[in-house]
Design a protein around this motif. Structure first.
Motif, PDB file in Angstrom:
ATOM      1  N   ALA A   1     -25.925  24.554  16.020  1.00 26.09           N
ATOM      2  CA  ALA A   1     -25.887  23.263  16.021  1.00 26.09           C
ATOM      3  C   ALA A   1     -26.080  22.786  15.094  1.00 26.09           C
ATOM      4  O   ALA A   1     -25.398  21.885  14.036  1.00 26.09           O
ATOM      5  CB  ALA A   1     -25.776  22.901  17.425  1.00 26.09           C
TER       6      ALA A   1
ATOM      7  N   ILE B   1     -24.607  21.276  11.247  1.00 26.03           N
ATOM      8  CA  ILE B   1     -24.904  20.368  10.635  1.00 26.03           C
ATOM      9  C   ILE B   1     -24.825  20.591   9.386  1.00 26.03           C
ATOM     10  O   ILE B   1     -24.465  19.974   8.909  1.00 26.03           O
ATOM     11  CB  ILE B   1     -25.080  19.612  11.658  1.00 26.03           C
ATOM     12  CG1 ILE B   1     -25.137  19.484  13.622  1.00 26.03           C
ATOM     13  CG2 ILE B   1     -26.025  17.884  11.536  1.00 26.03           C
ATOM     14  CD1 ILE B   1     -25.765  18.606  13.895  1.00 26.03           C
TER      15      ILE B   1
ATOM     16  N   SER C   1     -22.679  22.331   6.641  1.00 27.13           N
ATOM     17  CA  SER C   1     -22.007  21.323   6.533  1.00 27.13           C
ATOM     18  C   SER C   1     -22.399  20.039   5.541  1.00 27.13           C
ATOM     19  O   SER C   1     -21.493  19.612   4.856  1.00 27.13           O
ATOM     20  CB  SER C   1     -21.607  20.885   8.111  1.00 27.13           C
ATOM     21  OG  SER C   1     -20.814  21.911   8.470  1.00 27.13           O
TER      22      SER C   1
ATOM     23  N   GLY D   1     -17.777  15.399   8.304  1.00 22.98           N
ATOM     24  CA  GLY D   1     -17.003  15.518   9.695  1.00 22.98           C
ATOM     25  C   GLY D   1     -16.737  16.424  10.412  1.00 22.98           C
ATOM     26  O   GLY D   1     -16.337  17.374   9.189  1.00 22.98           O
ATOM     27  N   ILE D   2     -16.611  17.568  11.073  1.00 20.04           N
ATOM     28  CA  ILE D   2     -16.653  19.095  11.279  1.00 20.04           C
ATOM     29  C   ILE D   2     -15.189  19.324  12.982  1.00 20.04           C
ATOM     30  O   ILE D   2     -15.759  17.929  13.761  1.00 20.04           O
ATOM     31  CB  ILE D   2     -18.171  19.903  11.784  1.00 20.04           C
ATOM     32  CG1 ILE D   2     -19.104  19.192  10.529  1.00 20.04           C
ATOM     33  CG2 ILE D   2     -17.478  21.191  12.364  1.00 20.04           C
ATOM     34  CD1 ILE D   2     -20.504  19.918  11.382  1.00 20.04           C
TER      35      ILE D   2
ATOM     36  N   VAL E   1     -14.243  21.739  14.898  1.00 22.75           N
ATOM     37  CA  VAL E   1     -14.341  23.015  16.129  1.00 22.75           C
ATOM     38  C   VAL E   1     -13.413  23.636  16.952  1.00 22.75           C
ATOM     39  O   VAL E   1     -13.665  22.819  17.420  1.00 22.75           O
ATOM     40  CB  VAL E   1     -16.269  23.018  16.480  1.00 22.75           C
ATOM     41  CG1 VAL E   1     -16.334  24.089  17.100  1.00 22.75           C
ATOM     42  CG2 VAL E   1     -17.246  23.007  15.152  1.00 22.75           C
TER      43      VAL E   1
ATOM     44  N   PHE F   1     -25.494  16.208  16.975  1.00 23.40           N
ATOM     45  CA  PHE F   1     -24.681  15.539  15.719  1.00 23.40           C
ATOM     46  C   PHE F   1     -24.606  13.929  15.492  1.00 23.40           C
ATOM     47  O   PHE F   1     -24.647  13.195  14.630  1.00 23.40           O
ATOM     48  CB  PHE F   1     -23.124  15.734  16.454  1.00 23.40           C
ATOM     49  CG  PHE F   1     -22.773  16.927  16.105  1.00 23.40           C
ATOM     50  CD1 PHE F   1     -22.266  17.292  14.626  1.00 23.40           C
ATOM     51  CD2 PHE F   1     -22.772  18.116  16.853  1.00 23.40           C
ATOM     52  CE1 PHE F   1     -21.498  18.624  14.479  1.00 23.40           C
ATOM     53  CE2 PHE F   1     -22.788  19.330  16.997  1.00 23.40           C
ATOM     54  CZ  PHE F   1     -21.831  20.085  15.194  1.00 23.40           C
TER      55      PHE F   1
ATOM     56  N   ARG G   1     -19.821  13.827  12.548  1.00 27.01           N
ATOM     57  CA  ARG G   1     -18.993  13.790  13.635  1.00 27.01           C
ATOM     58  C   ARG G   1     -18.341  14.396  14.014  1.00 27.01           C
ATOM     59  O   ARG G   1     -18.185  15.269  13.086  1.00 27.01           O
ATOM     60  CB  ARG G   1     -17.890  12.245  12.917  1.00 27.01           C
ATOM     61  CG  ARG G   1     -18.297  10.660  12.738  1.00 27.01           C
ATOM     62  CD  ARG G   1     -17.393   9.981  12.426  1.00 27.01           C
ATOM     63  NE  ARG G   1     -16.236   9.585  13.277  1.00 27.01           N
ATOM     64  CZ  ARG G   1     -14.955   9.793  13.129  1.00 27.01           C
ATOM     65  NH1 ARG G   1     -14.212   8.978  11.414  1.00 27.01           N
ATOM     66  NH2 ARG G   1     -13.885   9.575  14.028  1.00 27.01           N
ATOM     67  N   LEU G   2     -18.162  15.311  15.127  1.00 23.33           N
ATOM     68  CA  LEU G   2     -17.859  15.999  15.886  1.00 23.33           C
ATOM     69  C   LEU G   2     -16.413  16.437  16.552  1.00 23.33           C
ATOM     70  O   LEU G   2     -16.513  15.051  17.188  1.00 23.33           O
ATOM     71  CB  LEU G   2     -18.852  17.132  16.259  1.00 23.33           C
ATOM     72  CG  LEU G   2     -18.211  18.185  17.232  1.00 23.33           C
ATOM     73  CD1 LEU G   2     -17.779  18.801  16.159  1.00 23.33           C
ATOM     74  CD2 LEU G   2     -19.486  18.001  18.004  1.00 23.33           C
TER      75      LEU G   2
ATOM     76  N   VAL H   1     -18.096  11.481  18.348  1.00 27.78           N
ATOM     77  CA  VAL H   1     -17.402  13.064  18.595  1.00 27.78           C
ATOM     78  C   VAL H   1     -16.089  12.809  19.434  1.00 27.78           C
ATOM     79  O   VAL H   1     -16.028  11.485  20.197  1.00 27.78           O
ATOM     80  CB  VAL H   1     -18.443  13.027  19.881  1.00 27.78           C
ATOM     81  CG1 VAL H   1     -18.092  14.960  20.933  1.00 27.78           C
ATOM     82  CG2 VAL H   1     -19.605  13.424  19.609  1.00 27.78           C
TER      83      VAL H   1
END
Length: 120
Positions: A29, A33, A36, A43-44, A46, A70, A76-77, A105
């Protein structure tokens, strides 16, 4: 693993594409992060299938530790997928519900919903 870039207004979103598990540990993770952030993403997204099943077993503590990373790094996830296979766990359902109340999240059914969530 590949990044698909989505730009919505001035927001850069990374959609992760992989046939393998991308997040299986806190180190994974943290690396995601960092990579990215370095590439300019805000933001990501997944796919659920790219995250270790241990994440969804709250007894392991992995979800809490990863989401804390995160949050700490203000990345942001969004996790996109079908979470119905985990519905037997009331604590996980509650966890997802609480995460979806915030802005850091989110758990959604599709990539498109994830993009809309990160955009808003």
């Amino acid at each position: 693993m590949d990044y698909i870039r989505h730009q919505i207004k001035d927001i850069q979103i990374a959609e992760i594409k992989s046939e393998h598990v991308v997040i299986a540990s806190i180190e994974d993770a943290t690396n995601l992060i960092g990579n990215s952030y370095y590439q300019g993403f805000d933001g990501i997204i997944v796919p659920e299938k790219s995250i270790s099943p241990d994440f969804f077993d709250l007894k392991t503590g992995l979800a809490g530790e990863i989401l804390q990373k995160f949050s700490n790094y203000r990345m942001r996830l969004v996790i996109a997928g079908d979470f119905s296979q985990y519905t037997s766990s009331k604590s996980l359902r509650d966890f997802i519900h609480e995460c979806n109340k915030g802005k850091q999240v989110g758990f959604v059914a599709s990539i498109e919903e994830g993009i809309a969530l990160l955009e808003g």
